[in-house]
Design an enzyme around this catalytic site. Structure first.
Site, PDB file in Angstrom:
ATOM      1  N   SER A   1       0.770  -1.108  -0.132  1.00 32.74           N
ATOM      2  CA  SER A   1       0.022   0.026  -0.098  1.00 32.74           C
ATOM      3  C   SER A   1       0.865   1.225   0.024  1.00 32.74           C
ATOM      4  O   SER A   1       2.179   1.168   0.451  1.00 32.74           O
ATOM      5  CB  SER A   1      -1.007  -0.105   1.184  1.00 32.74           C
ATOM      6  OG  SER A   1      -1.317   1.327   1.418  1.00 32.74           O
TER       7      SER A   1
ATOM      8  N   TYR B   1      -2.889  -0.521  10.054  1.00 31.84           N
ATOM      9  CA  TYR B   1      -2.658  -0.956   8.577  1.00 31.84           C
ATOM     10  C   TYR B   1      -1.474  -0.586   8.184  1.00 31.84           C
ATOM     11  O   TYR B   1      -0.826  -1.418   7.386  1.00 31.84           O
ATOM     12  CB  TYR B   1      -3.878  -0.266   8.078  1.00 31.84           C
ATOM     13  CG  TYR B   1      -4.050  -0.436   6.441  1.00 31.84           C
ATOM     14  CD1 TYR B   1      -4.650  -1.359   5.881  1.00 31.84           C
ATOM     15  CD2 TYR B   1      -3.539   0.632   5.582  1.00 31.84           C
ATOM     16  CE1 TYR B   1      -4.755  -1.804   4.802  1.00 31.84           C
ATOM     17  CE2 TYR B   1      -3.352   0.373   4.337  1.00 31.84           C
ATOM     18  CZ  TYR B   1      -4.193  -0.702   3.686  1.00 31.84           C
ATOM     19  OH  TYR B   1      -4.207  -1.035   2.651  1.00 31.84           O
TER      20      TYR B   1
HETATM   21  P1  NDP Z   1     -11.916  -4.845  -0.999  1.00 29.20           P
HETATM   22  O1  NDP Z   1     -12.688  -4.672   0.355  1.00 29.20           O
HETATM   23  O2  NDP Z   1     -12.615  -4.515  -2.253  1.00 29.20           O
HETATM   24  O3  NDP Z   1     -11.255  -6.343  -1.011  1.00 29.20           O
HETATM   25  C1  NDP Z   1     -10.830  -6.720   0.078  1.00 29.20           C
HETATM   26  C2  NDP Z   1     -10.568  -8.470  -0.169  1.00 29.20           C
HETATM   27  O4  NDP Z   1      -9.828  -9.035   0.905  1.00 29.20           O
HETATM   28  C3  NDP Z   1     -11.954  -9.024  -0.408  1.00 29.20           C
HETATM   29  O5  NDP Z   1     -11.888  -9.751  -1.547  1.00 29.20           O
HETATM   30  C4  NDP Z   1     -12.150  -9.798   1.058  1.00 29.20           C
HETATM   31  O6  NDP Z   1     -13.016 -10.922   0.618  1.00 29.20           O
HETATM   32  C5  NDP Z   1     -10.967 -10.141   1.175  1.00 29.20           C
HETATM   33  N1  NDP Z   1     -10.572 -10.582   2.903  1.00 29.20           N
HETATM   34  C6  NDP Z   1     -10.654  -9.436   3.814  1.00 29.20           C
HETATM   35  N2  NDP Z   1     -10.432 -10.279   4.890  1.00 29.20           N
HETATM   36  C7  NDP Z   1     -10.095 -11.571   4.443  1.00 29.20           C
HETATM   37  C8  NDP Z   1      -9.821 -12.846   5.432  1.00 29.20           C
HETATM   38  N3  NDP Z   1      -9.846 -12.773   6.547  1.00 29.20           N
HETATM   39  N4  NDP Z   1      -9.806 -13.792   4.651  1.00 29.20           N
HETATM   40  C9  NDP Z   1      -9.890 -13.948   3.244  1.00 29.20           C
HETATM   41  N5  NDP Z   1     -10.346 -12.751   2.567  1.00 29.20           N
HETATM   42  C10 NDP Z   1     -10.282 -11.611   2.939  1.00 29.20           C
HETATM   43  O7  NDP Z   1     -10.460  -4.094  -0.778  1.00 29.20           O
HETATM   44  P2  NDP Z   1      -9.257  -3.752  -2.072  1.00 29.20           P
HETATM   45  O8  NDP Z   1      -9.506  -4.508  -3.380  1.00 29.20           O
HETATM   46  O9  NDP Z   1      -8.969  -2.314  -2.181  1.00 29.20           O
HETATM   47  O10 NDP Z   1      -8.056  -4.364  -1.289  1.00 29.20           O
HETATM   48  C11 NDP Z   1      -7.414  -5.629  -1.735  1.00 29.20           C
HETATM   49  C12 NDP Z   1      -5.645  -5.199  -1.289  1.00 29.20           C
HETATM   50  O11 NDP Z   1      -5.173  -4.259  -1.679  1.00 29.20           O
HETATM   51  C13 NDP Z   1      -5.740  -5.130   0.311  1.00 29.20           C
HETATM   52  O12 NDP Z   1      -4.707  -5.834   0.794  1.00 29.20           O
HETATM   53  C14 NDP Z   1      -5.710  -3.704   0.590  1.00 29.20           C
HETATM   54  O13 NDP Z   1      -4.953  -3.328   1.948  1.00 29.20           O
HETATM   55  C15 NDP Z   1      -4.759  -3.410  -0.393  1.00 29.20           C
HETATM   56  N6  NDP Z   1      -4.694  -1.896  -1.104  1.00 29.20           N
HETATM   57  C16 NDP Z   1      -6.028  -1.285  -1.506  1.00 29.20           C
HETATM   58  C17 NDP Z   1      -6.033  -0.005  -1.883  1.00 29.20           C
HETATM   59  C18 NDP Z   1      -7.108   0.829  -2.394  1.00 29.20           C
HETATM   60  O14 NDP Z   1      -6.969   1.973  -2.473  1.00 29.20           O
HETATM   61  N7  NDP Z   1      -8.137   0.216  -2.614  1.00 29.20           N
HETATM   62  C19 NDP Z   1      -4.542   0.870  -1.693  1.00 29.20           C
HETATM   63  C20 NDP Z   1      -3.477   0.157  -1.161  1.00 29.20           C
HETATM   64  C21 NDP Z   1      -3.447  -1.220  -1.121  1.00 29.20           C
HETATM   65  P3  NDP Z   1     -14.178 -11.367   1.380  1.00 29.20           P
HETATM   66  O15 NDP Z   1     -15.282 -10.492   1.022  1.00 29.20           O
HETATM   67  O16 NDP Z   1     -14.638 -12.684   1.172  1.00 29.20           O
HETATM   68  O17 NDP Z   1     -14.039 -11.213   2.824  1.00 29.20           O
END
Ligand code: NDP
Length: 252
Positions: A144, A157
């Site tokens: 991130s 985070y």
């Molecule tokens: P979303 O909330 O859209 O997606 C998060 C994903 O993580 C979901 O698919 C969710 O699945 C899954 N998830 C969360 N907790 C768990 C768990 N305990 N076990 C399995 N799956 C889990 O967020 P983003 O797509 O934005 O985030 C994806 C990654 O990118 C993250 O690591 C985030 O920190 C990182 N990121 C995002 C940014 C942004 O601007 N969006 C910027 C920088 C980094 P489910 O719904 O099934 O739990």
């Protein structure tokens, strides 16, 4: 483009059922990989699998909470039984969380660190023997901008994502001789469920957009190219790097 061809390769994408994970999963599938979507929410898993299969690609979903070691083991087992190996691991699942550091609850710290950092090590450990015996592999960890910058609001985070960079480097050093490349992608601000609240807050949204040289949020599909690069032989001599895909946020 043979450098980026993933035909015959199998990828696990954690949190691949939405947002950035799904954007990367689609990119890997379009490049020829078989994809395993590992997420907690089965309805979201199913929808993601159906959308990738509808494009003619092999894809299965596995219910997996990355904070539960047994789920990680079961996901790797399913991948081996469905597709015969695991060549690519994308550690994308993540949650945000925090609060003022002086009042931070230990339970929040533990949850964020477990999901965002400890699970990365556990998933890498579960895949490592299979990649090593196959002669190599690719691991992509999602960091991130908070891997680079501090945050007064989401300190757990930021700590977890800073840790992702250092864990990536350590595993890269340890496993380079096994021909396993371990790299990180650092997304900037991307429009997903995680950032929906930030996008709805006009003052905050304007701040981010102004602070981002590209002048906008990115979209999940814009992470696909970096994912395919780091999953393919085009990146065989790149390991331990953290690649920002951020519209210039980290250099301004
Ligand atoms: P979303 O909330 O859209 O997606 C998060 C994903 O993580 C979901 O698919 C969710 O699945 C899954 N998830 C969360 N907790 C768990 C768990 N305990 N076990 C399995 N799956 C889990 O967020 P983003 O797509 O934005 O985030 C994806 C990654 O990118 C993250 O690591 C985030 O920190 C990182 N990121 C995002 C940014 C942004 O601007 N969006 C910027 C920088 C980094 P489910 O719904 O099934 O739990």
């Amino acid at each position: 483009m043979q450098w980026f061809d993933l035909s015959g390769k199998t990828a696990i994408v954690t949190g691949g059922n939405g947002g950035i994970g799904l954007g990367i999963a689609r990119g890997l599938a379009d490049a020829g990989a078989r994809v395993v979507i590992a997420g907690r929410n089965e309805a979201k898993n199913e929808a993601a699998v159906e959308s990738i299969q509808a494009s003619g690609h092999a894809c299965v979903g596995v219910k997996c909470d990355v904070a539960i070691p047994e789920d990680i083991a079961a996901t790797v087992e399913t991948t081996l039984s469905e597709f015969g190996g695991v060549d690519i691991l994308v550690n994308n699942a993540g949650i945000s969380g925090g609060g003022a550091p002086e009042r931070l609850e230990e339970a929040v710290w533990d949850e964020v660190l477990d999901v965002n950092l400890k699970s990365v090590l556990r998933f890498c450990q579960a895949c490592h023997p299979h990649m090593k015996s196959a002669g190599g592999g690719k691991i992509i960890n999602i960091g991130s901008m908070y891997s680079l910058f501090g945050s007064a609001v989401v300190s757990p985070y930021a700590a977890s994502k800073g840790g992702v960079i250092q864990l990536t480097r350590s595993l890269a050093v340890a496993w380079a001789r096994h021909n396993i490349q371990v790299n990180a992608i650092l997304p900037g601000w991307i429009a997903t469920d995680m950032t929906a609240g930030a996008m709805d807050n006009k003052a905050f949204y304007d701040l981010i957009v102004t602070r981002t040289p590209a002048g906008r949020f990115g979209v999940p599909d814009e992470l696909a190219g970096a994912g395919v690069f780091l999953a393919s032989k085009a990146s065989d001599f790149a390991t331990g790097i953290s690649l920002p895909v951020d519209g210039g946020y980290s250099i301004s």
